[in-house]
Structures are given as C-alpha cells and as structure tokens.
Design an enzyme around this catalytic site. Structure first.
Site, PDB file in Angstrom:
ATOM      1  N   GLY A   1       0.904  -0.861   0.083  1.00 24.14           N
ATOM      2  CA  GLY A   1      -0.186   0.087   0.099  1.00 24.14           C
ATOM      3  C   GLY A   1       1.013   1.409  -0.118  1.00 24.14           C
ATOM      4  N   SER A   2       0.569   2.762   0.185  1.00 28.97           N
ATOM      5  CA  SER A   2       0.946   3.971   0.498  1.00 28.97           C
ATOM      6  C   SER A   2       1.637   4.053   1.288  1.00 28.97           C
ATOM      7  CB  SER A   2      -0.292   4.530   0.913  1.00 28.97           C
ATOM      8  OG  SER A   2      -1.553   4.825   0.317  1.00 28.97           O
ATOM      9  N   SER A   3       2.464   3.871   1.859  1.00 29.40           N
ATOM     10  CA  SER A   3       4.105   3.465   2.789  1.00 29.40           C
ATOM     11  C   SER A   3       5.151   3.371   1.912  1.00 29.40           C
ATOM     12  CB  SER A   3       4.060   1.973   3.598  1.00 29.40           C
ATOM     13  OG  SER A   3       4.327   1.390   3.334  1.00 29.40           O
TER      14      SER A   3
END
Length: 677
Positions: A345-347
């Site tokens: 995801g966004s990490s």
C-alpha cells in the site's frame, strides 16, 4: 650370554626377518579427524547469543567389517541407546530387506539355491539382488519392535564412511555413556567422544536467522570435498551458519592410527589439536529484539479479533547510514522479515513521488485534483480514502492521496482520463519506468543483505492490464518484503543513498579463555549500493511530507507518536487484499528518527487484517511502541533476559537427509494465502 644374544639376533634377522618385515609393511596409516567447536555469535554489545555446549556422542568407525559383525555390534549397542523407530516399519524398504536377510541367512539363501544361480548364469551380485527382491512384505512385517530398534542402529552404523568415525547418537546422558564405556571392548568400532552442540542463550529469539548445522547436503558433497572437508563433517546448512561457514568452521585436529589390513588398531600416535572457529559479532541488539518481540506478541494478543486468519506482524529496525540491522522480529517467524513479500500500500509512495519529480511529469509543488477515476472499459473506480480535492506533493504524502500517484503513472505514459479513452499507448513502458525508480530505493530487488535465500518480491509483470500500472503506483500490485521497506525508508532518510543491510559487523579471533570477545580479524564497512542522482530539493520535500504524516494537522499517523521523545517521520500504508476470498488489508508503516539527524529506520508489516471498522492502526501502534523502546534503551539498559528454563541446545533428531530420495516425502511450499487484489 653373548653367544646366546648373537644367536637370538640371527634368528630374528634371518629366520623371522621376512615375517616381521611383512608385518610392518601390512600396517596402514589412518588419519581420523578430530572435530573442533564452531565459532560463537555475539550481539553488538558483546552478549553471547550462540555458543557451544559439551555433549557426549557415540560414534562408530567401520573398518571394513563383515555385515554379520556390524549386526552383532548393533544388537549389543541397542542395550544402551535407542533411535527413533517411528518410520522404521514404513520406510527404508531396501535396507529392511538387507536387514531381514542378515537376520535370516538360511531362509535368505533358500530363495535362490547355488544350483539355480549357476543354472541361470548369475554372478554373486546378481544372485543377491534376486534374493533381496524376493523378500516378501509378510517377511518384512515379521520384524519385531526390538528388531526395528536394532535395524535403525544397524542402518546408522552403515551410514558412515570406512575408517572415519560416524556419529550414531548425540547428546548421550552421562550414565548411558558410562555403560557403553564399560563394555567398549565388546563393541568393536564404537567409541564415546566429547562433542559440541549449538547452544542458544536467548531461546527462540532470532534462532531461525542463526541457521542450522547438519550433515553436508548431498548436492554439495563434491564442493565441500574440494574445499578440504571430510564426508562426515557437519556444516552450516542455512542462514548465518551457512553464509559464514568458512569463518565459523572449527580448525579440526587429527589422530593418526596404524591398523592392520583387517582394520584392527595396532598403535596410535599423539593427536594434533584443533581450534574453535572464528567468532561473529552481529549487528543485532538482543535487548531491543526481545522488546520488539514482546510488543508484537502483546499487539497480536490485544487485536486478535481484527485478523482474518492467523495473527502475524513483522518489524525490521536498522541504522540508515550504516545498514546495520538492529532487530528483525516476526510474530510467526523472524525469517519472514526478508523471505516473504506483501502488497504494502501507500507506505511506498515516496518512490512514486520521486518518479514524478525526476521525469518532470509532476515537479515539486505541482497540484492535481484528487477525485475518483474510472478505468475505461471497466466498472472499476480508483480513489483515495476520501476525495481530497486539490493536493500538492506534500499533502499527497501527508493525507495519502492515491490519485496523485495515479496521475504520476498516467502522465508518464501520456494518458489523459476522459480524453485518451482506451488508448493507453505504450503503457508497458510505464511499468518499466516506475519499477526502475522503485529499484533504486530497494523495492522489488534484493537488498544485498549478508544472508542467503532473500526474497526479492513478486513482480506482477508488464503483461497485466494497463490499469494495473496505476495500482502499482500506490503499492497495490507488486509485493515487497519488510526488509525491502526498511531499506527503502533508510534511502529516504539518507537523501537517496541506498546501503546494503548487514547482520555481521566483525569477525573475531576466538578468545583462548572462551569468556571474552577476541581481537578483531576483519571489520565490515558500509556498502553503498547506489545513490539516486536527483536534485537535493526532491528528497527534502519527500522528507517534509513524511514529517507531516506524523506531525501534520491532517497526517494519517498524527495520533500515534506523542509519547516518543524524538521527532519521527514516516508513512502509513493500507493495501486491499483477500484472505480465503474474504476482503481485508495489509497494514504497513515505515519511518525514521530523529527527523533532523536520522539514526534509526524501521518498517512494520501486519498482513491479513480485517477491513471492518476498528481494525486499523495496528502497524502504526506497533511502530510507535517500537520507537519508545528504542529511545528508552538509549537512556537505560538492563541487558537481554535469558528464558526462565534456560538456554536452548540444538535438537538431536535424526537427520533425514540420508533417506532414499524415492522414499523421502517433500512438502510443497504453498506460500501465503494472502494475495494482492
């Protein structure tokens, strides 16, 4: 008297001289290696993590003895030791047939008489094969439990190489060894030796990472023989033990025996002493490792209802400027920190933002309209958690805009929503460009850690539908390991310098007393893998965005790090996944601290959580507690704690690597049941 002496010398030299000369010529020199203990492993503060414990081992040296004699020795030895017979009645069929033949010599010979053998023109070897193949299942089933006990010992006695001691059973109790010693004269070839077993001071902590020691794998025998090993030696077979085998291996001694042609020892000379292998000073902080393990266990216990399957979590902490790994903890297995990949995801969005900067499609300060985007020709819509409206790069990181990253990907391939329709042009080029930037951070490539079997993650390929390129841009397509995430965020903290992670900092000469750290033989320096050559401003803005994630008024992690004494910068991530066809999330968090002068970087991955309300925040919660413990330890240390039941000693289960390949069962690695959407 003088005449008698002359007469006697004449008899010895003339009459018996030839006989004595023949006897001398019949002596055979046999060198028996004497094993030396392996080197120790210490943590960065000198705490002994892996050492050796003295054990007693029964060995057998086969000096070309007949099988009948070996069987007799096995029967006597069975009075003192026992080997696992769980699979004896269902495995090793050929060996059991041979054993039955030894136990029933007359019945075995009757299966093919000498007359029949001669009539068929069979030599002895061919005749033996015919007899062996005619041993029936009923006859094998007639072997009693005691027979099977003797069979396992007999089989073990035959597993070694001639004239080289073979370890039959390790870890004997003192009473067992004493009884065998009392009867040693009636057990030809049997001996009791002092042996060393691996001892793990802190129990299971990092045990899989240390690796295993065992027999030389069949596929590697020729290589080890070429390097001067004996066939019966034990070697490191996984992870640190394998990677640093040449260092940890003890310098073996030797005992020279002189035997006659029947294998009987005539005389021995003094042994040549060996020495313990070199020691490793590891980068791990065992006290920090233990605290992280406690944090993970407590979090998984407290939030057990928020997982779709088995609860699990991974944490990696490292020094960004040196690459030294401080801790790598997994709820189920520490190895998962670098051998398992997840959609994160966004990490990972910093890498996409940098791609936008450097390609010029979204320079620093550019804004886009964060709104849902519908993929042409499908019913699928991409959006951020909320419609954010106009956002720039810093806000995109602070509030975790998916659409900003999608815009980067679309602009790289000159795609305009609502205008280009289904014409994506050369979208495979977009995959290549994005992954080329990600690789510079360590995402999707090996990190260079000094451990074998590192997983590079799963590259979803370029043949996927063009919409997959958009999901790739915000961490919903390829998979990455927790260690890759730690290297990625270290690269952010280092303003673009990617350094290889390392778990060994020094090789030490063994201390003669065995109590202290030895002198340094070799010290490893940080290894720079690459430097991302971009404008200095680019990383300054990404770092500012990471700071706002934790400290900004709308940061996605603004409520988690208030108890940490230093300023933390980081990035949250949530990836949509399915577990057994049920929708869920992988939660991630990456960060570093202190913000101005980073000294620690970390990643947290929590796979397979529910997407129901109240299930979020597990990864960020673990990250905040990990940072608290890290900075608390800078103020005060009490040292790592040994388990209540004391250190663990390596298991002495039988080595199944000697099984016939046709009988050995293998279990296919099914992998995780957590899949990216």
């Amino acid at each position: 008297m003088f005449s008698i002496l002359i007469l006697r010398l004449g008899i010895v030299q003339i009459v018996q001289g030839e006989e004595y000369d023949e006897q001398v010529n019949r002596e055979v020199s046999v060198m028996e290696p004497i094993e030396a203990p392996r080197g120790h492993m210490y943590d960065r503060y000198g705490n002994l993590m892996v050492g050796n414990e003295l054990i007693l081992t029964v060995t057998y040296t086969n000096r070309n003895r007949p099988q009948e004699d070996i069987l007799e020795t096995a029967e006597k030895l069975n009075e003192f030791i026992s080997l696992d017979t769980e699979n004896a009645a269902s495995s090793y069929e050929r060996d059991r047939r041979e054993f039955w033949a030894l136990k029933n010599p007359e019945a075995f010979e009757d299966k093919l008489s000498v007359e029949e053998q001669n009539a068929q023109g069979l030599d002895d070897g061919e005749a033996h094969t015919v007899r062996i193949e005619s041993v029936s299942d009923e006859e094998l089933a007639s072997l009693s439990d005691e027979d099977l006990e003797v069979f396992m010992i007999w089989r073990e006695l035959n597993s070694g190489y001639n004239n080289i001691p073979h370890k039959v059973q390790r870890g004997l109790e003192y009473e067992e060894a004493a009884l065998i010693t009392e009867q040693i004269e009636s057990l030809p070839g049997v001996d009791i030796i002092r042996d060393a077993a691996r001892k793990y001071t802190y129990g299971d902590s990092l045990r899989p990472v240390f690796g295993e020691v065992g027999s030389i794998p069949r596929e590697s025998v020729e290589r080890f023989l070429a390097e001067g090993y004996e066939r019966n030696e034990e070697v490191g077979t996984s992870y640190l033990e394998e990677e640093y085998e040449a260092v940890l291996r003890g310098r073996k001694g030797a005992l020279e025996n002189f035997t006659d042609t029947d294998g009987n020892v005539i005389r021995s000379v003094e042994d040549t002493p060996g020495g313990r292998g070199y020691d490793l000073k590891l980068t791990f902080d065992m006290e920090l490792q233990q605290r992280l393990e406690d944090i993970i266990d407590e979090a998984l216990d407290e939030r057990s209802g928020n997982f779709l399957a088995d609860e699990d979590a991974y944490v990696v902490m490292m020094e960004p400027d040196t690459g030294e790994v401080l801790a790598m903890a997994g709820g189920s297995n520490d190895l998962g920190t670098f051998t398992q990949g997840y959609v994160v995801g966004s990490s990972m969005k910093a890498a996409s933002v940098l791609a936008g900067y450097d390609t010029g499609v979204l320079p620093p300060g550019s804004t886009i309209n964060d709104r849902p985007i519908r993929l042409p020709g499908t019913e699928r819509t991409i959006s951020s958690v909320n419609n954010l409206g106009r956002v720039d790069d810093l806000t995109a990181l602070e509030r975790s805009s998916n659409i900003y990253m999608v815009e980067v990907a679309m602009r790289i391939v000159d795609y305009t929503p609502g205008v280009s329709g289904s014409n994506w042009g050369n979208y495979t080029r977009g995959f290549d460009i994005l992954r080329s930037y990600y690789a510079q951070f360590g995402l999707g490539v090996e990190t260079g850690i000094d451990l074998p079997n590192e997983f590079a993650g799963i590259d979803g390929g370029n043949d996927a539908p063009p919409g997959s390129m958009l999901f790739l841009a915000f961490g919903q397509f390829d998979t990455y390991t927790p260690l890759q995430l730690a290297q990625y965020v270290s690269t952010v903290a280092n303003s673009g310098v990617r350094i290889a992670p390392r778990v060994v900092s020094e090789i030490l000469e063994p201390d003669p007393g065995g109590e202290e750290l030895g002198t340094i033989s070799h010290q490893f320096e940080p290894k720079i893998l690459n430097t991302i050559d971009v404008d200095e401003e680019y990383f300054e803005r990404i770092q500012e965005g990471f700071y706002r994630v934790v400290h900004g008024s709308q940061g996605t992690a603004r409520n988690f790090f208030s108890l940490v004494d230093e300023e933390v910068a980081g990035k949250t991530g949530t990836a949509q996944i399915f577990v057994d066809e049920e929708p869920g999330n992988n939660q991630t968090f990456v960060g570093y601290a202190p913000f101005e002068e980073p000294e620690v970087a970390f990643s947290v991955v929590v796979p397979g959580t529910s997407n129901q309300a109240g299930s979020g925040g597990i990864a960020a919660g673990i990250a905040s507690r990990a940072m608290e413990e890290y900075f608390d330890l800078k103020e005060e240390r009490s040292g790592p704690q040994e388990p209540e039941d004391g250190p663990e000693v390596e298991d002495f289960e039988e080595d199944e690597s000697e099984d016939d390949s046709e009988e050995a069962e293998t279990e296919e690695n099914q992998g995780d049941d957590v899949e990216g959407q």
